[in-house]
Design a protein around this motif. Structure first.
Motif, PDB file in Angstrom:
ATOM      1  N   ILE A 155     -17.053 -38.377  32.797  1.00 36.07           N
ATOM      2  CA  ILE A 155     -15.691 -38.912  32.938  1.00 36.07           C
ATOM      3  C   ILE A 155     -14.896 -38.673  31.647  1.00 36.07           C
ATOM      4  O   ILE A 155     -13.726 -38.289  31.695  1.00 36.07           O
ATOM      5  CB  ILE A 155     -15.717 -40.414  33.323  1.00 36.07           C
ATOM      6  CG1 ILE A 155     -16.330 -40.589  34.720  1.00 36.07           C
ATOM      7  CG2 ILE A 155     -14.305 -41.018  33.287  1.00 36.07           C
ATOM      8  CD1 ILE A 155     -16.554 -42.043  35.136  1.00 36.07           C
ATOM      9  N   VAL A 156     -15.560 -38.858  30.492  1.00 30.28           N
ATOM     10  CA  VAL A 156     -14.871 -38.613  29.217  1.00 30.28           C
ATOM     11  C   VAL A 156     -14.350 -37.173  29.184  1.00 30.28           C
ATOM     12  O   VAL A 156     -13.183 -36.918  28.873  1.00 30.28           O
ATOM     13  CB  VAL A 156     -15.818 -38.878  28.015  1.00 30.28           C
ATOM     14  CG1 VAL A 156     -15.190 -38.394  26.710  1.00 30.28           C
ATOM     15  CG2 VAL A 156     -16.169 -40.362  27.921  1.00 30.28           C
ATOM     16  N   VAL A 157     -15.222 -36.205  29.543  1.00 31.63           N
ATOM     17  CA  VAL A 157     -14.825 -34.782  29.513  1.00 31.63           C
ATOM     18  C   VAL A 157     -13.671 -34.535  30.499  1.00 31.63           C
ATOM     19  O   VAL A 157     -12.672 -33.887  30.161  1.00 31.63           O
ATOM     20  CB  VAL A 157     -16.043 -33.880  29.859  1.00 31.63           C
ATOM     21  CG1 VAL A 157     -15.609 -32.429  30.040  1.00 31.63           C
ATOM     22  CG2 VAL A 157     -17.107 -33.997  28.770  1.00 31.63           C
ATOM     23  N   LEU A 158     -13.782 -35.088  31.715  1.00 33.80           N
ATOM     24  CA  LEU A 158     -12.744 -34.865  32.736  1.00 33.80           C
ATOM     25  C   LEU A 158     -11.410 -35.473  32.303  1.00 33.80           C
ATOM     26  O   LEU A 158     -10.353 -34.861  32.493  1.00 33.80           O
ATOM     27  CB  LEU A 158     -13.188 -35.467  34.078  1.00 33.80           C
ATOM     28  CG  LEU A 158     -14.351 -34.747  34.765  1.00 33.80           C
ATOM     29  CD1 LEU A 158     -14.896 -35.597  35.913  1.00 33.80           C
ATOM     30  CD2 LEU A 158     -13.920 -33.379  35.285  1.00 33.80           C
ATOM     31  N   VAL A 159     -11.456 -36.674  31.699  1.00 35.25           N
ATOM     32  CA  VAL A 159     -10.203 -37.318  31.256  1.00 35.25           C
ATOM     33  C   VAL A 159      -9.553 -36.482  30.149  1.00 35.25           C
ATOM     34  O   VAL A 159      -8.341 -36.277  30.144  1.00 35.25           O
ATOM     35  CB  VAL A 159     -10.445 -38.777  30.806  1.00 35.25           C
ATOM     36  CG1 VAL A 159      -9.231 -39.339  30.076  1.00 35.25           C
ATOM     37  CG2 VAL A 159     -10.768 -39.661  32.012  1.00 35.25           C
ATOM     38  N   VAL A 160     -10.379 -35.934  29.225  1.00 34.04           N
ATOM     39  CA  VAL A 160      -9.809 -35.094  28.158  1.00 34.04           C
ATOM     40  C   VAL A 160      -9.151 -33.856  28.770  1.00 34.04           C
ATOM     41  O   VAL A 160      -8.018 -33.497  28.423  1.00 34.04           O
ATOM     42  CB  VAL A 160     -10.896 -34.707  27.124  1.00 34.04           C
ATOM     43  CG1 VAL A 160     -10.379 -33.627  26.181  1.00 34.04           C
ATOM     44  CG2 VAL A 160     -11.334 -35.934  26.331  1.00 34.04           C
ATOM     45  N   LEU A 161      -9.817 -33.192  29.726  1.00 40.58           N
ATOM     46  CA  LEU A 161      -9.222 -32.023  30.393  1.00 40.58           C
ATOM     47  C   LEU A 161      -7.921 -32.414  31.087  1.00 40.58           C
ATOM     48  O   LEU A 161      -6.912 -31.712  31.003  1.00 40.58           O
ATOM     49  CB  LEU A 161     -10.196 -31.454  31.446  1.00 40.58           C
ATOM     50  CG  LEU A 161     -11.376 -30.658  30.916  1.00 40.58           C
ATOM     51  CD1 LEU A 161     -12.318 -30.312  32.076  1.00 40.58           C
ATOM     52  CD2 LEU A 161     -10.895 -29.376  30.248  1.00 40.58           C
ATOM     53  N   HIS A 162      -7.959 -33.566  31.781  1.00 44.75           N
ATOM     54  CA  HIS A 162      -6.793 -34.055  32.515  1.00 44.75           C
ATOM     55  C   HIS A 162      -5.614 -34.313  31.563  1.00 44.75           C
ATOM     56  O   HIS A 162      -4.477 -33.927  31.836  1.00 44.75           O
ATOM     57  CB  HIS A 162      -7.181 -35.339  33.257  1.00 44.75           C
ATOM     58  CG  HIS A 162      -6.126 -35.902  34.132  1.00 44.75           C
ATOM     59  ND1 HIS A 162      -5.640 -35.253  35.243  1.00 44.75           N
ATOM     60  CD2 HIS A 162      -5.432 -37.066  34.064  1.00 44.75           C
ATOM     61  CE1 HIS A 162      -4.716 -36.001  35.817  1.00 44.75           C
ATOM     62  NE2 HIS A 162      -4.560 -37.102  35.121  1.00 44.75           N
ATOM     63  N   LEU A 163      -5.908 -34.942  30.409  1.00 45.97           N
ATOM     64  CA  LEU A 163      -4.853 -35.239  29.436  1.00 45.97           C
ATOM     65  C   LEU A 163      -4.288 -33.940  28.856  1.00 45.97           C
ATOM     66  O   LEU A 163      -3.070 -33.835  28.652  1.00 45.97           O
ATOM     67  CB  LEU A 163      -5.385 -36.135  28.309  1.00 45.97           C
ATOM     68  CG  LEU A 163      -5.729 -37.557  28.731  1.00 45.97           C
ATOM     69  CD1 LEU A 163      -6.153 -38.390  27.529  1.00 45.97           C
ATOM     70  CD2 LEU A 163      -4.534 -38.219  29.406  1.00 45.97           C
ATOM     71  N   CYS A 164      -5.160 -32.946  28.607  1.00 45.20           N
ATOM     72  CA  CYS A 164      -4.669 -31.645  28.126  1.00 45.20           C
ATOM     73  C   CYS A 164      -3.714 -31.044  29.153  1.00 45.20           C
ATOM     74  O   CYS A 164      -2.651 -30.533  28.801  1.00 45.20           O
ATOM     75  CB  CYS A 164      -5.830 -30.676  27.863  1.00 45.20           C
ATOM     76  SG  CYS A 164      -6.831 -31.170  26.469  1.00 45.20           S
ATOM     77  N   GLY A 165      -4.094 -31.113  30.441  1.00 45.56           N
ATOM     78  CA  GLY A 165      -3.232 -30.582  31.506  1.00 45.56           C
ATOM     79  C   GLY A 165      -1.901 -31.315  31.554  1.00 45.56           C
ATOM     80  O   GLY A 165      -0.832 -30.688  31.616  1.00 45.56           O
ATOM     81  N   ALA A 166      -1.958 -32.648  31.475  1.00 48.63           N
ATOM     82  CA  ALA A 166      -0.719 -33.441  31.547  1.00 48.63           C
ATOM     83  C   ALA A 166       0.196 -33.100  30.367  1.00 48.63           C
ATOM     84  O   ALA A 166       1.397 -32.872  30.538  1.00 48.63           O
ATOM     85  CB  ALA A 166      -1.057 -34.934  31.558  1.00 48.63           C
ATOM     86  N   LEU A 167      -0.396 -33.006  29.156  1.00 50.83           N
ATOM     87  CA  LEU A 167       0.413 -32.698  27.963  1.00 50.83           C
ATOM     88  C   LEU A 167       1.013 -31.293  28.061  1.00 50.83           C
ATOM     89  O   LEU A 167       2.170 -31.076  27.702  1.00 50.83           O
ATOM     90  CB  LEU A 167      -0.471 -32.775  26.704  1.00 50.83           C
ATOM     91  CG  LEU A 167      -0.623 -34.168  26.109  1.00 50.83           C
ATOM     92  CD1 LEU A 167      -1.611 -34.132  24.957  1.00 50.83           C
ATOM     93  CD2 LEU A 167       0.741 -34.687  25.616  1.00 50.83           C
TER      94      LEU A 167
END
Ligand code: HEM
Ligand code: HEM
Length: 185
Positions: A155-167
């Motif tokens: 989940i930590v890895v997925l949230v980081v990827l998700h935040l990169c996408g959002a930014l």
């Protein structure tokens, strides 16, 4: 903006409630994971440790409820089209990350619940004790806790990827993706 440029409002509210809840659950869980029971106990004392563990479990069960509602609002209502459309790469990557987040956020509380119950501990939800659903089984509990930790890191890895996408969409590409999930635009 037209309503269909956004996810429906309840889905957007659920997104942000889950976002805050997941960050708190990861923070409290990883604190337990890194410090271990003894050091948490030495720091917070008996009452504080009980509240901390019960808080983590309550938050986890709440997330399971919120995710159930969220799956309903995701499946039952139209998802807005991207305008302009996403590239094939963006579409495949974002869909994969979103689906994996959904899967992990349903599996994670169930693992926590069953690991807790099979370890002989109470499944606390606020001041209630929920049914354990499985009997005491220390070896199974250890395996389930190990998977609770592994899925936590996923989940930590997925949230980081998700935040990169959002930014990337919000600050670099400056398209409409952030607006689709916004509570205010
Ligand atoms: C989406 C929901 C949840 C998230 C993101 C989450 C996250 C975490 C994380 C990251 C850890 C640390 C694992 C480690 O490194 O060992 C942890 C530990 C723990 N979680 Fe959760 N958790 C969730 C739901 C639950 C639920 C529903 C329960 C029980 C009802 C629960 C009970 C526990 C317990 C007892 C520990 C401590 C395990 C130990 O002593 O090492 N969790 N959680
Ligand atoms: C805190 C910072 C966050 C920001 C800025 C953010 C932003 C966004 C945005 C802009 C979208 C819309 C994407 C689209 O239109 O396709 C979205 C969708 C989504 N977000 Fe987040 N998000 C955040 C945190 C999280 C967290 C912590 C989770 C879950 C752990 C999450 C899970 C999802 C999922 C699964 C979707 C797909 C749409 C859906 O079916 O709900 N987000 N996010």
């Amino acid at each position: 903006m037209h309503e269909l440029d956004h996810y429906i409002y309840p889905h957007r509210v659920l997104h942000w409630l889950v976002a805050v809840g997941v960050l708190l659950a990861l923070a409290s869980g990883l604190t337990i994971g890194f410090m271990g029971f003894e050091r948490v106990y030495a720091l917070l004392g008996n009452a504080g440790t009980n509240v901390f563990y019960a808080g983590h479990k309550t938050l986890g069960v709440l997330l399971l409820l919120l995710m159930t509602l969220r799956i309903v609002t995701r499946v039952a209502f139209v998802v807005p089209d991207h305008d302009p459309p996403l590239s094939a790469f963006e579409r495949v990557l974002s869909t994969a990350v979103h689906h994996l987040l959904y899967a992990c956020l349903v599996i994670m509380p169930i693992l926590g619940w069953l690991a807790t119950a099979s370890g002989g501990y109470p499944v606390e939800f606020f001041t209630w004790h929920l049914p354990g659903l499985i009997g005491e089984h220390p070896a199974l509990s250890e395996t389930l806790y190990a998977w609770h930790a592994r899925v936590g890191w996923a989940i930590v890895v997925l949230v980081v990827l998700h935040l990169c996408g959002a930014l990337y969409h919000w600050r670099i590409k400056r398209d409409q993706v952030m607006t689709r999930m916004s509570l205010f635009d």
